[in-house]
Design an enzyme around this catalytic site. Structure first.
Site, mmCIF file in Angstrom:
data_model
loop_
_atom_site.group_PDB
_atom_site.id
_atom_site.type_symbol
_atom_site.label_atom_id
_atom_site.label_comp_id
_atom_site.label_asym_id
_atom_site.label_seq_id
_atom_site.Cartn_x
_atom_site.Cartn_y
_atom_site.Cartn_z
ATOM 1 N N HIS A 191 40.374 57.460 21.013
ATOM 2 C CA HIS A 191 39.478 56.375 21.403
ATOM 3 C C HIS A 191 38.702 56.736 22.669
ATOM 4 O O HIS A 191 39.313 57.070 23.693
ATOM 5 C CB HIS A 191 40.269 55.092 21.649
ATOM 6 N N ASP A 218 34.877 51.177 15.070
ATOM 7 C CA ASP A 218 35.897 50.336 14.456
ATOM 8 C C ASP A 218 35.698 48.860 14.768
ATOM 9 O O ASP A 218 35.086 48.483 15.764
ATOM 10 C CB ASP A 218 37.311 50.813 14.807
ATOM 11 N N GLY A 234 43.137 46.959 16.516
ATOM 12 C CA GLY A 234 43.638 45.695 17.014
ATOM 13 C C GLY A 234 44.943 45.318 16.343
ATOM 14 O O GLY A 234 45.458 46.039 15.486
ATOM 15 N N GLU A 283 51.308 50.458 11.905
ATOM 16 C CA GLU A 283 51.672 50.693 13.304
ATOM 17 C C GLU A 283 52.537 49.514 13.757
ATOM 18 O O GLU A 283 53.746 49.632 13.903
ATOM 19 C CB GLU A 283 50.419 50.838 14.163
#
Length: 335
Positions: free
Chosen positions: A16, A136, A169, A199
């Site tokens: 990121h 994203d 998120g 995740e």
């Protein structure tokens, strides 16, 4: 081994931009805009790059967003990242950025895009690193009906080098299937589907990413180990996972590096690539992640080379970049 790993030509797929702001870069940007970070120097700020839970990580991440205020800032951040990648012999990286997070803070999208474009150009010219962008959707902030992100990246004002649509998120309460329409549009525009899944939610999140979003890679995906049928599907369809061990441990997805899910994933034959996620905030880099795989999980240098080949093949890199990196890896494997 560390010398061999450092010398290895590399590709990174899960990284990121907004999580790559090391303390010197964040402090530089804060000084540019007069933002008080509660630290008088980059060295003092470094001591704040610690957290014990997701909430404290989020606080640091939001502080990083606050210093990104102009196109010049996005260029600075991108070039700083490229310099760091070049030092690790990363030849190509797919870097995730979240345009909606900046739009909602009042950043003009044309300025944001111009900053990314200039940063990407300088990354190539000054550091020899080729970048592809993954934009994203922040699933907890952008409504599934808004289509802000997909509108941006499929329209005439898209950043140069966008290769895929992602979604990040918290997974809890924000199921992947709600965003199916955006991913259908992205695919029709020739973009890949690379959602975060598996995740903070289990295997069902990965199933949804594959079934509803037609994922060609999975960001994280480590909780696929909870479902043998899902592991078989990942192997059968050759869907790679973008694994970030340090991130998973620090955010509580894995109890420790020693107990990380990478070993059962590899043993099941799943294609695993190694990545850093938010390297500044997790105090890691790609060399360290490869070293951990070797030291803790017994991944040999030959297997690490193969994992880099897998990352090349799983990437959306231009064909000439793929050929170049694969040729370098072929030389490395013979040494």
């Amino acid at each position: 081994m560390l010398d061999a790993i450092t010398a290895l030509p590399k590709v990174e797929l899960h990284l990121h931009l907004e999580g790559s702001l090391r303390a010197p870069t964040m402090f530089q940007l804060a000084e540019r805009h007069g933002v008080d970070l509660g630290a008088g120097s980059a060295e003092e700020l470094t001591s704040q790059y610690q957290f014990g839970d997701f909430d404290s990580f989020l606080s640091l991440f939001l502080q990083g967003l606050e210093v990104l205020r102009s196109g010049e800032d996005f260029t600075t951040a991108t070039v700083a990242l490229a310099e760091e990648l070049a030092a690790q012999n990363v030849r190509y990286a797919e870097v995730t950025t979240t345009p909606f997070n900046h739009h909602r803070r009042g950043i003009a999208m044309d300025e944001y895009v111009a900053g990314l474009n200039e940063g990407r150009r300088l990354a190539r010219e000054e550091h020899g690193v080729e970048l592809g962008w993954i934009c994203d959707i922040p699933r907890e902030l952008e409504s599934p009906d808004a289509h802000f992100t997909v509108d941006l990246i499929t329209g005439p004002g898209a950043p140069d080098g966008v290769v895929a649509l992602g979604i990040g998120g918290p997974e809890v309460g924000f199921p992947a299937e709600s965003f199916e329409a955006a991913f259908v549009r992205a695919k029709a525009a020739g973009l890949g589907s690379v959602p975060h899944a598996g995740e903070t939610v289990g295997a069902e999140s990965v199933w949804a990413a594959i079934g509803s979003l037609q994922a060609v890679r999975i960001g994280h995906g480590v909780r696929a180990v909870e479902d043998p049928a899902l592991l078989e599907l990942l192997v059968e369809r050759a869907i790679p996972l973008e694994v970030s061990m340090t991130s998973n441990v620090l955010l509580g997805v894995a109890p420790s590096i020693e107990q990380h899910q990478i070993r059962p994933l590899l043993d099941a034959g799943v294609t695993v690539t190694l990545n850093t996620d938010d390297p500044a905030y997790f105090s890691t880099d790609l060399n360290r992640e490869l070293q951990l795989a070797h030291d803790i999980h017994g991944v040999s240098l030959d297997r690490l080379v193969q994992m880099q080949r897998d990352a090349v093949n799983a990437s959306f890199a231009p064909s000439d970049v793929k050929r170049s990196v694969l040729a370098e890896l072929a030389v490395t494997s013979k040494q």
